[in-house]
Enzyme design. Structure first.
Site, PDB file in Angstrom:
ATOM      1  N   GLY A 169       0.853  -1.180   0.000  1.00  0.00           N
ATOM      2  CA  GLY A 169       0.000   0.000   0.000  1.00  0.00           C
ATOM      3  C   GLY A 169       0.893   1.237   0.000  1.00  0.00           C
ATOM      4  N   ALA A 182      -8.250   5.327  -0.898  1.00  0.00           N
ATOM      5  CA  ALA A 182      -8.264   6.620  -0.193  1.00  0.00           C
ATOM      6  C   ALA A 182      -8.814   7.712  -1.103  1.00  0.00           C
ATOM      7  CB  ALA A 182      -6.862   6.967   0.284  1.00  0.00           C
ATOM      8  N   GLY A 241      -7.394  12.675   0.746  1.00  0.00           N
ATOM      9  CA  GLY A 241      -6.053  13.141   0.426  1.00  0.00           C
ATOM     10  C   GLY A 241      -5.069  13.042   1.564  1.00  0.00           C
ATOM     11  N   GLU A 264     -11.399  19.187   5.641  1.00  0.00           N
ATOM     12  CA  GLU A 264     -12.074  18.020   6.223  1.00  0.00           C
ATOM     13  C   GLU A 264     -12.294  18.266   7.707  1.00  0.00           C
ATOM     14  OE1 GLU A 264     -10.950  14.061   4.958  1.00  0.00           O
ATOM     15  OE2 GLU A 264      -9.654  14.878   3.416  1.00  0.00           O
ATOM     16  N   HIS A 305     -16.100   5.772  10.554  1.00  0.00           N
ATOM     17  CA  HIS A 305     -16.335   6.900   9.641  1.00  0.00           C
ATOM     18  C   HIS A 305     -17.827   7.199   9.634  1.00  0.00           C
ATOM     19  CE1 HIS A 305     -16.308   9.516   6.184  1.00  0.00           C
ATOM     20  NE2 HIS A 305     -14.990   9.505   6.214  1.00  0.00           N
ATOM     21  N   ARG A 315     -14.385  13.308  13.557  1.00  0.00           N
ATOM     22  CA  ARG A 315     -15.198  12.138  13.190  1.00  0.00           C
ATOM     23  C   ARG A 315     -15.871  11.437  14.359  1.00  0.00           C
ATOM     24  NH1 ARG A 315     -11.321   9.553   8.595  1.00  0.00           N
ATOM     25  NH2 ARG A 315     -11.827  11.200   7.139  1.00  0.00           N
ATOM     26  N   HIS A 356     -13.610   2.018  10.228  1.00  0.00           N
ATOM     27  CA  HIS A 356     -12.843   2.671   9.173  1.00  0.00           C
ATOM     28  C   HIS A 356     -11.324   2.647   9.369  1.00  0.00           C
ATOM     29  CE1 HIS A 356     -11.984   5.424   5.946  1.00  0.00           C
ATOM     30  NE2 HIS A 356     -11.484   6.336   6.760  1.00  0.00           N
ATOM     31  N   GLU A 410      -0.792   1.993   8.609  1.00  0.00           N
ATOM     32  CA  GLU A 410      -1.902   1.764   9.537  1.00  0.00           C
ATOM     33  C   GLU A 410      -1.654   0.612  10.499  1.00  0.00           C
ATOM     34  OE1 GLU A 410      -5.763   2.079   7.674  1.00  0.00           O
ATOM     35  OE2 GLU A 410      -6.755   1.280   9.461  1.00  0.00           O
ATOM     36  N   ARG A 456      -8.235   9.744  15.003  1.00  0.00           N
ATOM     37  CA  ARG A 456      -7.350  10.282  13.960  1.00  0.00           C
ATOM     38  C   ARG A 456      -7.945  11.535  13.317  1.00  0.00           C
ATOM     39  NH1 ARG A 456      -7.109   8.811   7.958  1.00  0.00           N
ATOM     40  NH2 ARG A 456      -9.149   7.977   8.441  1.00  0.00           N
ATOM     41  N   SER A 479      -3.518   9.955   7.955  1.00  0.00           N
ATOM     42  CA  SER A 479      -2.950   8.600   7.846  1.00  0.00           C
ATOM     43  C   SER A 479      -2.071   8.440   6.615  1.00  0.00           C
ATOM     44  CB  SER A 479      -4.040   7.534   7.872  1.00  0.00           C
ATOM     45  OG  SER A 479      -5.149   7.940   7.143  1.00  0.00           O
TER      46      SER A 479
HETATM   47  C1  FAD Z   1     -12.298   4.070   1.672  1.00  0.00           C
HETATM   48  C2  FAD Z   1     -11.130   4.671   2.390  1.00  0.00           C
HETATM   49  C3  FAD Z   1     -10.801   6.011   2.209  1.00  0.00           C
HETATM   50  C4  FAD Z   1      -9.723   6.574   2.870  1.00  0.00           C
HETATM   51  N1  FAD Z   1      -9.382   7.877   2.622  1.00  0.00           N
HETATM   52  C5  FAD Z   1      -8.273   8.384   3.211  1.00  0.00           C
HETATM   53  C6  FAD Z   1      -7.822   9.697   2.896  1.00  0.00           C
HETATM   54  O1  FAD Z   1      -8.401  10.384   2.065  1.00  0.00           O
HETATM   55  N2  FAD Z   1      -6.715  10.176   3.523  1.00  0.00           N
HETATM   56  C7  FAD Z   1      -6.022   9.442   4.439  1.00  0.00           C
HETATM   57  O2  FAD Z   1      -5.033   9.927   4.986  1.00  0.00           O
HETATM   58  N3  FAD Z   1      -6.425   8.192   4.749  1.00  0.00           N
HETATM   59  C8  FAD Z   1      -7.510   7.650   4.147  1.00  0.00           C
HETATM   60  N4  FAD Z   1      -7.890   6.376   4.450  1.00  0.00           N
HETATM   61  C9  FAD Z   1      -7.018   5.589   5.326  1.00  0.00           C
HETATM   62  C10 FAD Z   1      -5.762   5.232   4.549  1.00  0.00           C
HETATM   63  O3  FAD Z   1      -6.142   4.924   3.222  1.00  0.00           O
HETATM   64  C11 FAD Z   1      -5.047   4.050   5.158  1.00  0.00           C
HETATM   65  O4  FAD Z   1      -4.821   4.266   6.512  1.00  0.00           O
HETATM   66  C12 FAD Z   1      -3.706   3.856   4.477  1.00  0.00           C
HETATM   67  O5  FAD Z   1      -3.874   3.844   3.079  1.00  0.00           O
HETATM   68  C13 FAD Z   1      -3.079   2.563   4.928  1.00  0.00           C
HETATM   69  O6  FAD Z   1      -1.968   2.328   4.114  1.00  0.00           O
HETATM   70  P1  FAD Z   1      -1.025   1.107   4.427  1.00  0.00           P
HETATM   71  O7  FAD Z   1       0.044   1.157   3.398  1.00  0.00           O
HETATM   72  O8  FAD Z   1      -0.657   1.119   5.845  1.00  0.00           O
HETATM   73  O9  FAD Z   1      -1.955  -0.193   4.205  1.00  0.00           O
HETATM   74  P2  FAD Z   1      -2.795  -0.697   2.961  1.00  0.00           P
HETATM   75  O10 FAD Z   1      -2.963   0.334   1.934  1.00  0.00           O
HETATM   76  O11 FAD Z   1      -4.024  -1.355   3.487  1.00  0.00           O
HETATM   77  O12 FAD Z   1      -1.870  -1.829   2.338  1.00  0.00           O
HETATM   78  C14 FAD Z   1      -1.654  -3.025   3.041  1.00  0.00           C
HETATM   79  C15 FAD Z   1      -0.847  -3.949   2.167  1.00  0.00           C
HETATM   80  O13 FAD Z   1      -0.422  -5.068   2.941  1.00  0.00           O
HETATM   81  C16 FAD Z   1      -0.634  -6.259   2.198  1.00  0.00           C
HETATM   82  N5  FAD Z   1      -0.701  -7.348   3.157  1.00  0.00           N
HETATM   83  C17 FAD Z   1      -1.519  -7.505   4.218  1.00  0.00           C
HETATM   84  N6  FAD Z   1      -1.202  -8.627   4.888  1.00  0.00           N
HETATM   85  C18 FAD Z   1      -0.147  -9.172   4.235  1.00  0.00           C
HETATM   86  C19 FAD Z   1       0.640 -10.323   4.446  1.00  0.00           C
HETATM   87  N7  FAD Z   1       0.431 -11.141   5.477  1.00  0.00           N
HETATM   88  N8  FAD Z   1       1.637 -10.603   3.575  1.00  0.00           N
HETATM   89  C20 FAD Z   1       1.878  -9.779   2.506  1.00  0.00           C
HETATM   90  N9  FAD Z   1       1.167  -8.661   2.283  1.00  0.00           N
HETATM   91  C21 FAD Z   1       0.176  -8.369   3.132  1.00  0.00           C
HETATM   92  C22 FAD Z   1      -1.880  -5.983   1.408  1.00  0.00           C
HETATM   93  O14 FAD Z   1      -1.990  -6.873   0.330  1.00  0.00           O
HETATM   94  C23 FAD Z   1      -1.582  -4.545   0.978  1.00  0.00           C
HETATM   95  O15 FAD Z   1      -0.703  -4.570  -0.124  1.00  0.00           O
HETATM   96  C24 FAD Z   1      -8.966   5.793   3.784  1.00  0.00           C
HETATM   97  C25 FAD Z   1      -9.295   4.449   3.973  1.00  0.00           C
HETATM   98  C26 FAD Z   1     -10.351   3.886   3.277  1.00  0.00           C
HETATM   99  C27 FAD Z   1     -10.670   2.437   3.490  1.00  0.00           C
END
Ligand code: FAD
Length: 488
Positions: free
Chosen positions: A19, A52, A55, A120, A232, A273, A330, A354, A365, A370
């Site tokens: 991610g 997301a 932003g 926001e 959310h 929120r 959320h 996250e 938050r 995030s």
């Molecule tokens: C609908 C929505 C809208 C949002 N809008 C916003 C926003 O506008 N602004 C903001 O700041 N935040 C927003 N958020 C929150 C934010 O998107 C997340 O907190 C952030 O993107 C998390 O990123 P990450 O890289 O930590 O995890 P993720 O993007 O969830 O990526 C996790 C990764 O880990 C991988 N993974 C999981 N377990 C394993 C494993 N055991 N082995 C290998 N790979 C694994 C998955 O396949 C994925 O590739 C939003 C969230 C949602 C759901």
């Protein structure tokens, strides 16, 4: 513990999760000349990052300042924010936005090239950088993935799931994958996302199950703040195929309003929120209705094209009618305890994004902090990880695999929604302590331990905030019993 086979791949840094946090950390480490192995369980579209909308929060406006972003973060976090982590975030977020631009991400700007900033809930001024209106995550993830795929220093292992940590002399020296392969590295960086899909009603993709948290805990790492799960306020409800679809808060920032069953407004739509979600829940409980209406008829639909078209595909026309919404699970504020460089309490094991708990979000938050956190702490972990010693060759032990936990039973998801939902009771949380899912039990333990109401954690039996618990975090170690820690 069992002895593992030799790993098939060796790198300086193993990043688990692709991610925003994982991609950014992988690219940052590669930019310093490191050999990176990037492991991802799912295709891109299944990351929360891809979804997301709103932003990235960063103090970029002329009238903004680090102090003001910090104050908003602390106010939203309800006196439970770890201020050292929040200070790092607000100071470094603007430079990470510039880095993303250098990586080729094109943020929305006016015709003079000045970044367009969204508003926001909880922000005292416009501070949220976005791309493609509400397609921010998609644009960023696509660009960073393309760069990672082209970067010779990054080996991408797709469709590969980390199931346990490799340990040697108390250090994490890599991860084992579910297909029998593994990665050995100086530093193993978990970027596996949140846990909100453990709840039955959620805005998250199905993979947000806290796997990294379970894996880290099995390796002996501390987890914290698991009682703080953000709901959310505005997720679509009662619409087949779009259940839980998030309608970004940025739309309220442009003037959308919330209306109860009687058609009246009942809340400040741009309050933090936790407050908006609580007010909606109270109104729904009192009225027996299943949804409140989000009226975005006065908002220019061209500002949020992907949200508008997704709603239209589901048979809802936001230009003509209010959209039925209610709160959904959320964002997990808690997670793997880290220092300000992403280090967990287990040497060699890091956590970012996250899945980590830097403490910066406190009990609630601030919107769009995030993604900023993913980039700020992703870069920090990539730097710090390179200072770890190279793992010596030889035998290592393997911690208990977490693969069996990947799919929680529907009953567990419903139990979390019922017993660890927006309003909790001692009785419900005690029931959850008997759930078969270990992470659900740890969430219940943390929520029982916090005998007060604060931010996203509301207890009907302890409705007041206890000022003695300001800045306290519930930490669960290997013995699974929470203890209070005060971080600054
Ligand atoms: C609908 C929505 C809208 C949002 N809008 C916003 C926003 O506008 N602004 C903001 O700041 N935040 C927003 N958020 C929150 C934010 O998107 C997340 O907190 C952030 O993107 C998390 O990123 P990450 O890289 O930590 O995890 P993720 O993007 O969830 O990526 C996790 C990764 O880990 C991988 N993974 C999981 N377990 C394993 C494993 N055991 N082995 C290998 N790979 C694994 C998955 O396949 C994925 O590739 C939003 C969230 C949602 C759901």
């Amino acid at each position: 513990m069992c002895v593992s086979a030799e790993p098939v791949l060796t790198g300086d840094i193993a990043v688990v999760g692709a991610g925003a946090a994982g991609l950014y950390a992988a690219l940052s480490a590669a930019a310093q000349g490191a050999a990176v192995v990037l492991v991802s369980a799912t295709p891109l579209a299944q990351t929360a990052s891809y979804w997301a909308q709103g932003g990235i929060a960063a103090a970029l406006a002329v009238e903004d300042s680090f102090e003001r972003h910090l104050a908003d973060t602390q106010a939203a976090g309800r006196d439970a924010v770890r201020s050292s982590a929040a200070q790092v975030l607000v100071r470094e977020a603007p430079e990470r936005v510039r880095d993303l631009e250098r990586f080729g991400v094109r943020f929305d700007a006016d015709r003079h090239g000045v970044l367009a900033l969204g508003l926001e809930g909880g922000h005292s001024l416009r501070r949220v950088v976005h791309a493609g209106g509400s397609a921010t995550g998609r644009r960023i993830v696509r660009q960073l993935s393309a760069l990672a795929a082209d970067e010779p220093r990054i080996t991408v292992m797709e469709d590969a799931r980390a199931v346990s940590a490799w340990m040697r002399d108390g250090r994490c020296v890599g991860v084992a994958l579910d297909d029998g392969r593994g990665v050995r590295a100086r530093a193993t960086v978990l970027a596996t996302g949140g846990a909100a899909a453990l709840w039955s009603r959620t805005t998250n993709p199905p993979g947000s199950l806290g796997i990294g948290m379970s894996l880290a805990h099995a390796a002996g790492a501390d987890l914290a703040d698991l009682e703080f799960l953000q709901f959310h306020p505005t997720a679509v409800v009662g619409v087949c195929g779009r259940e839980g679809f998030l309608v970004t808060e940025a739309i309220r920032g442009e003037g959308a309003t919330l209306h109860g069953p009687d058609g009246e407004r009942f809340v400040d739509e741009l309050a933090p929120r936790d407050e908006v979600a609580r007010r909606i829940t109270a109104l729904l409980t009192q009225s027996g209705a299943t949804a409140v209406g989000l009226d975005m008829r006065r908002v220019d639909p061209s500002l949020f094209p992907n949200v508008v078209s997704a709603l239209q595909d589901a048979g809802l026309d936001p230009t003509r009618e209010p959209i039925p919404v209610s709160p959904a699970a959320h964002y997990m504020m808690g997670g793997i305890v880290t220092d300000l460089h992403g280090r967990s309490t287990v040497p060699g094991l890091y956590a970012i994004g996250e899945t980590a708990c830097t403490g910066l979000h406190g009990a609630n938050r601030l919107a769009s902090n995030s993604l900023s956190e993913c980039f700020v702490f992703g870069a920090r972990a990539a730097h710090a990880g390179l200072d770890e010693p190279a793992p010596a060759a030889g035998e290592q032990s393997q911690t208990k695999p977490v693969a069996a936990l990947a799919r929680p039973a529907r009953a567990t998801q419903e139990a979390l929604w019922r017993d660890a939902g927006i309003v909790r009771t001692r009785e419900g949380l005690e029931r959850l302590l008997d759930d078969p899912h270990p992470l659900a039990r740890l969430i219940a333990a943390c929520a029982l331990y916090r005998e007060e109401s604060r931010g996203a954690h509301q207890r009907a039996d302890c409705p007041a905030t206890d000022v003695r618990l300001d800045h306290h975090h519930a930490v669960v170690g290997a013995d699974e019993r929470p203890r209070a820690v005060s971080w600054r």
